[in-house]
Design a protein around this motif. Structure first.
Motif, mmCIF file in Angstrom:
data_model
loop_
_atom_site.group_PDB
_atom_site.id
_atom_site.type_symbol
_atom_site.label_atom_id
_atom_site.label_comp_id
_atom_site.label_asym_id
_atom_site.label_seq_id
_atom_site.Cartn_x
_atom_site.Cartn_y
_atom_site.Cartn_z
ATOM 1 N N SER B 2 5.005 -8.204 -11.611
ATOM 2 C CA SER B 2 6.020 -9.161 -11.162
ATOM 3 C C SER B 2 7.008 -8.591 -10.165
ATOM 4 C CB SER B 2 6.806 -9.670 -12.353
ATOM 5 O OG SER B 2 7.505 -8.600 -12.941
ATOM 6 N N ALA B 3 7.458 -7.375 -10.416
ATOM 7 C CA ALA B 3 8.695 -6.920 -9.806
ATOM 8 C C ALA B 3 8.819 -7.094 -8.312
ATOM 9 C CB ALA B 3 8.924 -5.455 -10.154
ATOM 10 N N SER B 4 7.888 -6.556 -7.551
ATOM 11 C CA SER B 4 8.279 -6.334 -6.170
ATOM 12 C C SER B 4 7.811 -7.339 -5.146
ATOM 13 C CB SER B 4 7.935 -4.928 -5.764
ATOM 14 O OG SER B 4 6.561 -4.730 -6.004
ATOM 15 N N VAL B 6 7.568 -9.559 -1.757
ATOM 16 C CA VAL B 6 6.859 -10.523 -0.938
ATOM 17 C C VAL B 6 6.621 -9.900 0.430
ATOM 18 C CG1 VAL B 6 7.003 -12.832 0.068
ATOM 19 C CG2 VAL B 6 8.032 -12.364 -2.130
ATOM 20 N N GLU B 7 7.279 -8.758 0.647
ATOM 21 C CA GLU B 7 7.333 -8.208 1.993
ATOM 22 C C GLU B 7 6.240 -7.207 2.305
ATOM 23 O OE1 GLU B 7 9.300 -9.606 4.067
ATOM 24 O OE2 GLU B 7 10.464 -10.753 2.645
ATOM 25 N N VAL B 9 4.367 -8.669 4.099
ATOM 26 C CA VAL B 9 4.521 -9.404 5.347
ATOM 27 C C VAL B 9 5.056 -8.536 6.469
ATOM 28 C CG1 VAL B 9 6.274 -10.938 6.302
ATOM 29 C CG2 VAL B 9 4.834 -11.696 4.437
ATOM 30 N N GLY B 93 5.885 -19.220 0.667
ATOM 31 C CA GLY B 93 6.229 -20.516 0.084
ATOM 32 C C GLY B 93 5.716 -20.637 -1.335
ATOM 33 N N ASN B 94 4.465 -20.254 -1.529
ATOM 34 C CA ASN B 94 3.881 -20.368 -2.864
ATOM 35 C C ASN B 94 4.539 -19.425 -3.861
ATOM 36 O OD1 ASN B 94 2.089 -22.370 -2.084
ATOM 37 N ND2 ASN B 94 0.513 -20.896 -1.489
ATOM 38 N N TRP B 96 7.608 -18.366 -3.836
ATOM 39 C CA TRP B 96 8.903 -18.948 -4.211
ATOM 40 C C TRP B 96 8.714 -20.080 -5.208
ATOM 41 C CZ3 TRP B 96 11.794 -19.226 1.195
ATOM 42 C CH2 TRP B 96 12.246 -17.941 1.507
ATOM 43 N N ASP B 97 7.779 -20.948 -4.902
ATOM 44 C CA ASP B 97 7.504 -22.059 -5.820
ATOM 45 C C ASP B 97 7.202 -21.552 -7.218
ATOM 46 O OD1 ASP B 97 7.976 -24.402 -4.526
ATOM 47 O OD2 ASP B 97 5.941 -24.639 -3.746
ATOM 48 N N ARG B 99 7.973 -18.717 -8.639
ATOM 49 C CA ARG B 99 9.128 -18.130 -9.317
ATOM 50 C C ARG B 99 10.098 -19.204 -9.760
ATOM 51 N NH1 ARG B 99 10.804 -12.507 -6.347
ATOM 52 N NH2 ARG B 99 8.717 -11.659 -6.223
ATOM 53 N N LEU B 100 10.276 -20.206 -8.930
ATOM 54 C CA LEU B 100 11.181 -21.290 -9.300
ATOM 55 C C LEU B 100 10.674 -22.001 -10.541
ATOM 56 C CD1 LEU B 100 12.027 -22.710 -5.766
ATOM 57 C CD2 LEU B 100 13.602 -21.624 -7.378
#
Lengths: 114, 114
Positions: B2-4, B6-7, B9, B93-94, B96-97, B99-100
DNA sequence: CGTGGCGCGCAACCAAACGTTGCAGGAGGT
DNA sequence: ACCTCCTGCAACGTTTGGTTGCGCGCCACG
């Protein structure tokens, strides 16, 4: 239907999330929950003031909200607004994918004729 | 897991497509096929020189390629690279979705207990 | 109850990026 | 040959991301 714009997208939201440091701030807030400018700056290669400015920007577009608590200010992400942002990212990404697929199909059709 | 970040990128690609004018340039090129800086600038609220600079940026990150033809320079989008960019948008986008949604579930669980 | 420390905001400053205007040069059409 | 049109280069102004330095207020601890 074909002609125009992906840009129903609100540019303010885009440039808010287009900034790498701001994207990382959002990631940190999502990972660890509410936090202060100071604690966030310790996990990033920039100063507290830079972080504070970014949080101000994110606050102005509604992606985060601030909660004063004693001498600290806790920032948390706003779920609804980040959902909107995520949706826009996906929308643009999908639109590009769709157009690329169309172009590819056309290119292949031309190849066949040739 | 989980932790790290998205980047994974690449930030260069992101800031290339994070710029509103550049995103519009890509849209125009997708809509109408190859075009010159001058013709593109006529469809945007900026000067030819501004467009030329943006095209130079897009060229550097490989999102478009230039083809000189007489006194003109035709730019077209690079399919593979734009596909990569679109994939990254969708990926963020996904994420973030996801995690939200997790946060929402947790929040609801807490509500129940309360 | 005072005093030191910690978190914050404000101001000045620097560098890079987006945009402009102005100008010179080369390819085309008549 | 001339005029036109597209391009590239250079100088400049403004906004934005980042820094440092300073002063204030809140909390905790002796």
């Amino acid at each position: 239907m074909s002609a125009s714009l992906v840009e129903d997208v609100d540019d303010e939201l885009w440039s808010a999330i287009g900034e790498p440091t701001r994207r990382r701030l959002l990631d940190l807030l999502l990972d660890s929950g509410p936090a202060t400018a100071t604690s966030l700056s310790e996990q990033l290669p920039v100063t507290r003031q830079a972080v504070a400015k970014h949080l101000a920007v994110l606050d102005r577009v509604g992606l985060v909200t601030a909660t004063p608590s004693g001498r600290e200010r806790h920032y948390r992400v706003d779920r609804a607004q980040l959902e909107r942002a995520a949706a826009q990212l996906n929308s643009v990404g999908n639109t590009w994918d769709a157009r690329l697929r169309r172009i590819k199909r056309i290119a292949e059709a031309i190849d066949k004729v040739k």
